[in-house]
Design a protein around this motif. Structure first.
Motif, PDB file in Angstrom:
ATOM      1  N   ALA A 142      13.920 104.888 -11.356  1.00  0.00           N
ATOM      2  CA  ALA A 142      14.009 105.350  -9.971  1.00  0.00           C
ATOM      3  C   ALA A 142      13.993 104.169  -9.011  1.00  0.00           C
ATOM      4  CB  ALA A 142      12.856 106.297  -9.661  1.00  0.00           C
ATOM      5  N   MET A 143      13.146 103.186  -9.298  1.00  0.00           N
ATOM      6  CA  MET A 143      13.046 102.043  -8.401  1.00  0.00           C
ATOM      7  C   MET A 143      14.321 101.216  -8.398  1.00  0.00           C
ATOM      8  SD  MET A 143      10.490 102.279  -6.798  1.00  0.00           S
ATOM      9  CE  MET A 143       9.324 103.595  -6.868  1.00  0.00           C
ATOM     10  N   LEU A 144      14.879 101.017  -9.584  1.00  0.00           N
ATOM     11  CA  LEU A 144      16.160 100.298  -9.662  1.00  0.00           C
ATOM     12  C   LEU A 144      17.227 101.062  -8.892  1.00  0.00           C
ATOM     13  CD1 LEU A 144      16.371  99.081 -13.346  1.00  0.00           C
ATOM     14  CD2 LEU A 144      16.232  97.691 -11.283  1.00  0.00           C
ATOM     15  N   ALA A 145      17.248 102.372  -9.100  1.00  0.00           N
ATOM     16  CA  ALA A 145      18.242 103.201  -8.427  1.00  0.00           C
ATOM     17  C   ALA A 145      18.063 103.104  -6.921  1.00  0.00           C
ATOM     18  CB  ALA A 145      18.126 104.649  -8.891  1.00  0.00           C
ATOM     19  N   PHE A 146      16.810 103.136  -6.468  1.00  0.00           N
ATOM     20  CA  PHE A 146      16.543 103.081  -5.042  1.00  0.00           C
ATOM     21  C   PHE A 146      17.006 101.743  -4.459  1.00  0.00           C
ATOM     22  CE2 PHE A 146      13.616 102.136  -1.490  1.00  0.00           C
ATOM     23  CZ  PHE A 146      13.964 103.182  -0.662  1.00  0.00           C
ATOM     24  N   SER A 147      16.657 100.665  -5.134  1.00  0.00           N
ATOM     25  CA  SER A 147      17.055  99.343  -4.628  1.00  0.00           C
ATOM     26  C   SER A 147      18.569  99.208  -4.576  1.00  0.00           C
ATOM     27  CB  SER A 147      16.511  98.231  -5.528  1.00  0.00           C
ATOM     28  OG  SER A 147      15.126  98.284  -5.569  1.00  0.00           O
ATOM     29  N   ARG A 148      19.211  99.722  -5.599  1.00  0.00           N
ATOM     30  CA  ARG A 148      20.664  99.631  -5.639  1.00  0.00           C
ATOM     31  C   ARG A 148      21.284 100.487  -4.540  1.00  0.00           C
ATOM     32  NH1 ARG A 148      24.868  99.015  -5.076  1.00  0.00           N
ATOM     33  NH2 ARG A 148      26.713  98.736  -6.388  1.00  0.00           N
ATOM     34  N   ALA A 149      20.709 101.667  -4.318  1.00  0.00           N
ATOM     35  CA  ALA A 149      21.243 102.568  -3.299  1.00  0.00           C
ATOM     36  C   ALA A 149      21.106 101.946  -1.910  1.00  0.00           C
ATOM     37  CB  ALA A 149      20.544 103.919  -3.359  1.00  0.00           C
ATOM     38  N   LEU A 150      20.019 101.208  -1.694  1.00  0.00           N
ATOM     39  CA  LEU A 150      19.818 100.550  -0.401  1.00  0.00           C
ATOM     40  C   LEU A 150      20.983  99.624  -0.075  1.00  0.00           C
ATOM     41  CD1 LEU A 150      16.138  99.244  -0.168  1.00  0.00           C
ATOM     42  CD2 LEU A 150      17.152 101.171   1.011  1.00  0.00           C
ATOM     43  N   ALA A 151      21.514  98.992  -1.118  1.00  0.00           N
ATOM     44  CA  ALA A 151      22.495  97.932  -0.900  1.00  0.00           C
ATOM     45  C   ALA A 151      23.930  98.415  -1.015  1.00  0.00           C
ATOM     46  CB  ALA A 151      22.257  96.804  -1.898  1.00  0.00           C
ATOM     47  N   LEU A 172      15.815  93.044   1.802  1.00  0.00           N
ATOM     48  CA  LEU A 172      15.341  92.251   0.672  1.00  0.00           C
ATOM     49  C   LEU A 172      13.839  92.375   0.499  1.00  0.00           C
ATOM     50  CD1 LEU A 172      17.204  88.837   0.716  1.00  0.00           C
ATOM     51  CD2 LEU A 172      16.972  90.413  -1.183  1.00  0.00           C
ATOM     52  N   THR A 173      13.124  92.211   1.612  1.00  0.00           N
ATOM     53  CA  THR A 173      11.675  92.268   1.559  1.00  0.00           C
ATOM     54  C   THR A 173      11.230  93.630   1.036  1.00  0.00           C
ATOM     55  OG1 THR A 173      11.745  90.891   3.522  1.00  0.00           O
ATOM     56  CG2 THR A 173       9.607  91.806   2.913  1.00  0.00           C
ATOM     57  N   LEU A 174      11.881  94.662   1.559  1.00  0.00           N
ATOM     58  CA  LEU A 174      11.549  96.013   1.122  1.00  0.00           C
ATOM     59  C   LEU A 174      11.766  96.173  -0.381  1.00  0.00           C
ATOM     60  CD1 LEU A 174      10.729  98.664   2.595  1.00  0.00           C
ATOM     61  CD2 LEU A 174      13.089  99.364   2.255  1.00  0.00           C
ATOM     62  N   SER A 175      12.940  95.733  -0.850  1.00  0.00           N
ATOM     63  CA  SER A 175      13.249  95.840  -2.274  1.00  0.00           C
ATOM     64  C   SER A 175      12.229  95.070  -3.104  1.00  0.00           C
ATOM     65  CB  SER A 175      14.636  95.265  -2.566  1.00  0.00           C
ATOM     66  OG  SER A 175      15.602  96.177  -2.172  1.00  0.00           O
ATOM     67  N   TRP A 212       7.967  94.788  -7.027  1.00  0.00           N
ATOM     68  CA  TRP A 212       6.705  94.160  -7.372  1.00  0.00           C
ATOM     69  C   TRP A 212       5.618  95.204  -7.625  1.00  0.00           C
ATOM     70  CZ3 TRP A 212       2.402  91.593  -4.354  1.00  0.00           C
ATOM     71  CH2 TRP A 212       1.799  90.599  -5.123  1.00  0.00           C
ATOM     72  N   THR A 213       5.577  96.204  -6.727  1.00  0.00           N
ATOM     73  CA  THR A 213       4.600  97.281  -6.908  1.00  0.00           C
ATOM     74  C   THR A 213       4.801  97.962  -8.250  1.00  0.00           C
ATOM     75  OG1 THR A 213       5.172  97.685  -4.618  1.00  0.00           O
ATOM     76  CG2 THR A 213       3.494  99.111  -5.568  1.00  0.00           C
ATOM     77  N   VAL A 214       6.059  98.213  -8.580  1.00  0.00           N
ATOM     78  CA  VAL A 214       6.344  98.885  -9.845  1.00  0.00           C
ATOM     79  C   VAL A 214       5.844  98.048 -11.016  1.00  0.00           C
ATOM     80  CG1 VAL A 214       8.161  99.653 -11.361  1.00  0.00           C
ATOM     81  CG2 VAL A 214       8.281 100.136  -8.950  1.00  0.00           C
TER      82      VAL A 214
END
Lengths: 271, 341
Positions: free
Chosen positions: A199-208, A251-254, A259-261
């Motif tokens: 989910a986190m990878l998907a979220f980061s990718r979706a952001l970009a 970037l910072t958000l991602s 990192w949290t994950v």
């Protein structure tokens, strides 16, 4: 003695090579973006990110990426489950199709969404009758994001599902647990790390995501303009510093998310 | 599944026009290579004009010209040339983009002192509607009506789109002038705002906007007359509505001094620019929907092109410098319209 010495040097060289590679390929460009964003001082940096058009774009991106991630978690977990647990004709083909969104240029994805869901298409007309438009509005952006990030959750969940010890599950049944209870107390906890990291990878990718979205979104600031397209606009109008400032926000958000994950997963006992 | 695969193949084939970096040259001794950096709209017309120039140059000098062509959005092209892309001639959508190249020191002569002020084509900003004009669009005012979906590209990402926004803003100024006798910038801004309110999609370039319109999005597209004429020539059925007040688009071209001196191609580059202004080339441009800068050719083609009553040019808005300052600067009018302030 001699062998040990040699292997020590070998491992040192190997590690340095990897570090160098990592620095040149990832760390340097990211430092570049951060320094570009404050290249004209902190006041312009603050002006760039406090610009209502900029933060509206970032907020909208986060919102839509979240929706896309939730959809992917639900559908992705189910697909992963079905592809591992069930045997049916065409399963192998389906399984190899999962990765296709990675291979497809995202602009083609955008074009496909336009053709399949746009006005004049069957779905488009149906939606129009129901009183909403897909293409050039927010639904199209979510669809584009879902499509592009589709493989992440599935691919993260599958290996964990394969690893699950069949005997634990059988034990649960023998002890009288219902199917439902077995799933949530035995199977789901072992899948969870995969679901989260996917989910986190998907979220980061979706952001970009840019290529597909720029084609299917109306790109109207405040309504359908997402961060990546906003950044593109700033570059095109010769405002590299403004573009970098908004990129830094993303970037910072991602980074915080990833990192949290990592932290969460590191704390997990036994992992 | 097969159908889907086929569909993808087809759609992949008709994607956006790719940015063609110059193809490899096949220059031999005695040949001369001319590198062309142009904006994408002239591509179709150039497919006919370049071979014509080749014949012309062969007759004149016996030399064979080999072209390396690059077509990009005007602003991108300007940035590429200013950043070191070695184009011998630059053909762009607007003055401001040529100025970028001048400012970078690549054009050292005053290109505006050339014949026709350095312009090679003209056009006007018009409204395109679906065949038969089902929404009854007659002028800018109709774009502010409820339920009319408008398309225009974003002038932030496409310099050429600034013409479209200038046209609307200028039409607002004209209207206020007609009603009160003075140009009222506040009224013009409101006018732009009320049309912007109906915008369905703010695409990244004029071409992308046209493509969206072709997919069936929107009722009206604000674009160049030549773009619409070119589509209609290809058999797509649109109606062209010429508003009463609209702006005259002027497209400049220039030799890029630094590059021609480096390549030793000044002679052929200068000949190419003046060839573009010749009657023969101008007729070709007219065929592709542009308005001519040549008096004689313009006279011949006046049946094809109506001159709107309230046609104005960029000087009505105070010239490009002023427009860039008031409309497109960081907190300029365009920004205020987008941010709703």
């Amino acid at each position: 003695m001699n062998v040990m010495f040699r292997s020590k040097w070998w491992s040192f060289g190997f590690r340095s090579a990897i570090m160098l590679y990592f620095i040149v390929l990832i760390v340097l460009p990211i430092i570049g973006i951060y320094s570009q964003s404050v290249s004209r001082g902190f006041v312009p940096f603050w002006e760039s990110i406090s610009d209502p058009l900029a933060w509206k774009a970032v907020l909208l991106t986060i919102k839509l990426a979240l929706i896309a991630t939730v959809i992917n978690v639900l559908i992705g977990t189910m697909s992963g489950w079905v592809l591992i647990r069930y045997r049916f004709p065409g399963r192998r083909i389906l399984n190899s199709l999962v990765d296709l969104p990675f291979a497809l240029p995202t602009a083609v994805t955008g074009l496909m969404i336009l053709l399949l869901l746009g006005p004049g298409s069957l779905v488009g007309e149906l939606a129009e009758k129901l009183g909403f438009t897909i293409v050039f509005h927010q639904p199209a952006i979510v669809i584009a994001m879902v499509f592009v990030t589709f493989p992440f959750v599935i691919r993260a969940v599958q290996p964990l599902l394969e690893e699950i010890d069949k005997s634990e599950e059988e034990a649960a049944y023998t002890m009288g647990a219902t199917k439902f209870r077995t799933f949530f107390t035995v199977i789901y906890p072992s899948m969870l790390p995969g679901v989260i990291s996917g989910a986190m990878l998907a979220f980061s990718r979706a952001l970009a995501e840019f290529g597909a979205v720029v084609l299917v979104a109306g790109n109207i600031p405040g309504k359908t303009l997402i961060a990546a397209v906003y950044i593109f606009g700033e570059i095109e109008s010769d405002n590299a510093q403004g573009a970098a400032a908004v990129s830094v926000m993303l970037l910072t958000l991602s980074f915080i998310i990833l990192w949290t994950v990592n932290l969460i997963q590191a704390r997990r006992p036994g992992k | 599944m097969l159908l889907l695969a086929l569909l993808l193949l087809i759609t992949a084939g008709c994607g956006k026009e790719q940015s063609s970096q110059p193809a490899e040259s096949t220059a031999q001794n005695g040949d001369v290579t001319l590198v062309i950096g142009a904006y994408s709209v002239v591509k179709d017309a150039f497919s006919e004009l370049l071979p014509q120039f080749q014949t012309y140059w062969k007759e004149q000098t016996g030399q064979k010209v080999v072209f390396q062509e690059s077509y990009e959005a005007s602003g991108t092209q300007a940035r590429a040339i200013a950043g070191g892309f070695e184009a011998d001639v630059a053909i762009l959508a607007m003055e401001g983009d040529l100025d970028k190249i001048s400012d970078a020191g690549f054009i050292t002569h005053d290109w505006k002192s050339q014949p026709n002020q350095g312009l090679i084509t003209k056009s006007i900003v018009v409204l395109g509607t679906r065949a038969g004009n089902p929404k009854g669009i007659k002028d800018w005012d109709d774009l502010t009506r409820k339920g009319v979906k408008v398309l225009y590209p974003n002038p932030k990402t496409s310099g050429g789109a600034q013409w479209d926004i200038n046209a609307i803003y200028g039409a607002g100024l004209k209207k206020s002038e007609e009603e009160t006798g003075t140009k009222d910038p506040a009224f013009a801004k409101k006018y732009l705002e009320s049309i912007h309110h109906n915008v369905e999609s703010l695409d990244k370039s004029g071409r992308a906007s046209m493509a969206a319109f072709e997919y069936g999005v929107g009722d009206v597209i604000v674009t160049y007359e030549n773009e619409l004429l070119a589509r209609i020539m290809n058999g797509v059925k649109y109606d062209i509505v010429i508003p009463k007040n609209t702006i005259l688009i002027e497209n400049p071209a220039s030799v890029v001094d630094k590059n021609v001196d480096k390549h030793g191609t000044r002679k052929v580059a200068e000949a190419f620019i003046s060839y573009l202004q010749s009657e023969e080339a101008q007729r070709t441009f007219v065929k592709y929907g542009f308005r001519s800068v040549d008096g004689k050719v313009a006279e011949e083609s006046k049946d094809k092109y109506t001159v709107p009553e309230g046609l104005f040019d960029i000087s009505y808005l105070g010239g490009w410098k002023e427009v860039r300052q008031t409309l497109y600067s960081k907190k300029g009018i365009w920004y205020q319209v987008l941010a709703g302030i």
